[in-house]
Write a protein that holds these residues in place. Structure first.
Motif, PDB file in Angstrom:
ATOM      1  N   UNK A  87     -47.230  19.507 120.762  1.00 46.37           N
ATOM      2  CA  UNK A  87     -46.228  18.794 120.139  1.00 46.37           C
ATOM      3  C   UNK A  87     -44.948  19.270 119.592  1.00 46.37           C
ATOM      4  N   UNK A  88     -44.971  20.661 119.363  1.00 39.28           N
ATOM      5  CA  UNK A  88     -43.854  21.398 118.866  1.00 39.28           C
ATOM      6  C   UNK A  88     -42.970  21.539 120.486  1.00 39.28           C
ATOM      7  N   UNK A  89     -43.588  21.917 121.372  1.00 37.48           N
ATOM      8  CA  UNK A  89     -43.036  22.028 122.738  1.00 37.48           C
ATOM      9  C   UNK A  89     -42.323  20.720 123.188  1.00 37.48           C
ATOM     10  N   UNK A  90     -42.876  19.553 122.914  1.00 40.28           N
ATOM     11  CA  UNK A  90     -42.366  18.337 123.154  1.00 40.28           C
ATOM     12  C   UNK A  90     -40.927  18.260 122.225  1.00 40.28           C
ATOM     13  N   UNK A 125     -46.357  11.345 127.127  1.00 41.38           N
ATOM     14  CA  UNK A 125     -46.442  11.520 125.697  1.00 41.38           C
ATOM     15  C   UNK A 125     -47.491  10.287 125.284  1.00 41.38           C
ATOM     16  N   UNK A 126     -47.517   9.123 125.980  1.00 40.92           N
ATOM     17  CA  UNK A 126     -48.470   8.101 125.870  1.00 40.92           C
ATOM     18  C   UNK A 126     -50.206   8.798 125.951  1.00 40.92           C
ATOM     19  N   UNK A 127     -50.225   9.204 127.170  1.00 39.11           N
ATOM     20  CA  UNK A 127     -51.382   9.761 127.348  1.00 39.11           C
ATOM     21  C   UNK A 127     -51.823  11.010 126.525  1.00 39.11           C
ATOM     22  N   UNK A 128     -50.980  11.804 126.387  1.00 40.81           N
ATOM     23  CA  UNK A 128     -51.205  13.033 125.385  1.00 40.81           C
ATOM     24  C   UNK A 128     -51.604  12.341 123.932  1.00 40.81           C
ATOM     25  N   UNK A 129     -50.921  11.510 123.545  1.00 39.60           N
ATOM     26  CA  UNK A 129     -51.484  10.777 122.129  1.00 39.60           C
ATOM     27  C   UNK A 129     -53.055  10.148 122.403  1.00 39.60           C
ATOM     28  N   UNK A 130     -53.170   9.642 123.398  1.00 37.54           N
ATOM     29  CA  UNK A 130     -54.658   8.948 123.704  1.00 37.54           C
ATOM     30  C   UNK A 130     -55.751  10.153 123.934  1.00 37.54           C
ATOM     31  N   UNK A 131     -55.271  11.134 124.442  1.00 36.74           N
ATOM     32  CA  UNK A 131     -56.168  12.308 124.633  1.00 36.74           C
ATOM     33  C   UNK A 131     -56.401  13.055 123.333  1.00 36.74           C
ATOM     34  N   UNK A 132     -55.313  13.211 122.776  1.00 32.61           N
ATOM     35  CA  UNK A 132     -55.354  14.063 121.289  1.00 32.61           C
ATOM     36  C   UNK A 132     -56.298  13.252 120.441  1.00 32.61           C
TER      37      UNK A 132
END
Length: 178
Positions: A87-90, A125-132
């Motif tokens: 998230x900090x990288x993003x 971003x959307x898939x990372x949120x779902x993944x997280x």
């Protein structure tokens, strides 16, 4: 595929984006980025290092979730370690990307490859949120011996592929005629 991106670029030229790009070019941020010799190179370095950091952390987490990386840490420990880095990288990718956008707004705003990258980034971003959420929910419910289900494993690889699309799009921007 080249025709598709060419037609998309031609369509972009006839939208409000061209006027918006000209407006961006007249702002103070744009002037600072263009007039300062180190502005663009520093933004690019920050962008590339942030991409490497985010992709590396994603890859480490994906490999551990899919039992392709050993170690003594459990999946909940690995996810707690790497998710903040992602998230900090993003955040740094977004900041440096905006700075680079203001440095060359006309070149980017009507570039179909730039929009391909932005769409890939939005999906990332959307898939990372779902993944997280999936990793955290299962990790806390499963305890230290937790193993990812098929959905979480598949989602982890989708995130890796999306990172690759973002990186390819970023490199491709430089070679797209506008």
């Amino acid at each position: 595929m080249g025709d598709f991106f060419f037609e998309w670029t031609e369509w972009l030229r006839n939208t409000f984006l061209l006027d918006w790009a000209f407006w961006m070019q007249e702002t103070g941020i744009s002037r600072v980025m263009v007039e300062n010799f180190w502005g663009v190179p520093l933004a690019q370095v920050m962008h590339i290092l942030s991409i490497a950091l985010g992709f590396g952390a994603t890859l480490m987490l994906t490999l551990r979730i899919n039992d392709l990386a050993g170690g003594t840490r459990t999946v909940p420990q690995v996810s707690a370690r790497y998710l903040p880095w992602i998230w900090w990288a993003l955040v740094f990718i977004a900041v440096s990307g905006v700075l680079m956008l203001f440095a060359e707004p006309v070149r980017n705003m009507i570039n179909a490859i730039f929009w391909f990258k932005m769409i890939s980034l939005a999906l990332l971003l959307a898939v990372t949120i779902i993944f997280q959420r999936g990793v955290r929910a299962q990790a806390h419910a499963g305890g230290p011996q937790w193993r990812a289900n098929a959905l979480v494993r598949t989602t982890s690889w989708v995130v890796v592929v999306l990172w690759c699309l973002v990186m390819v799009g970023g490199r491709w921007i430089a070679y797209a005629p506008v």
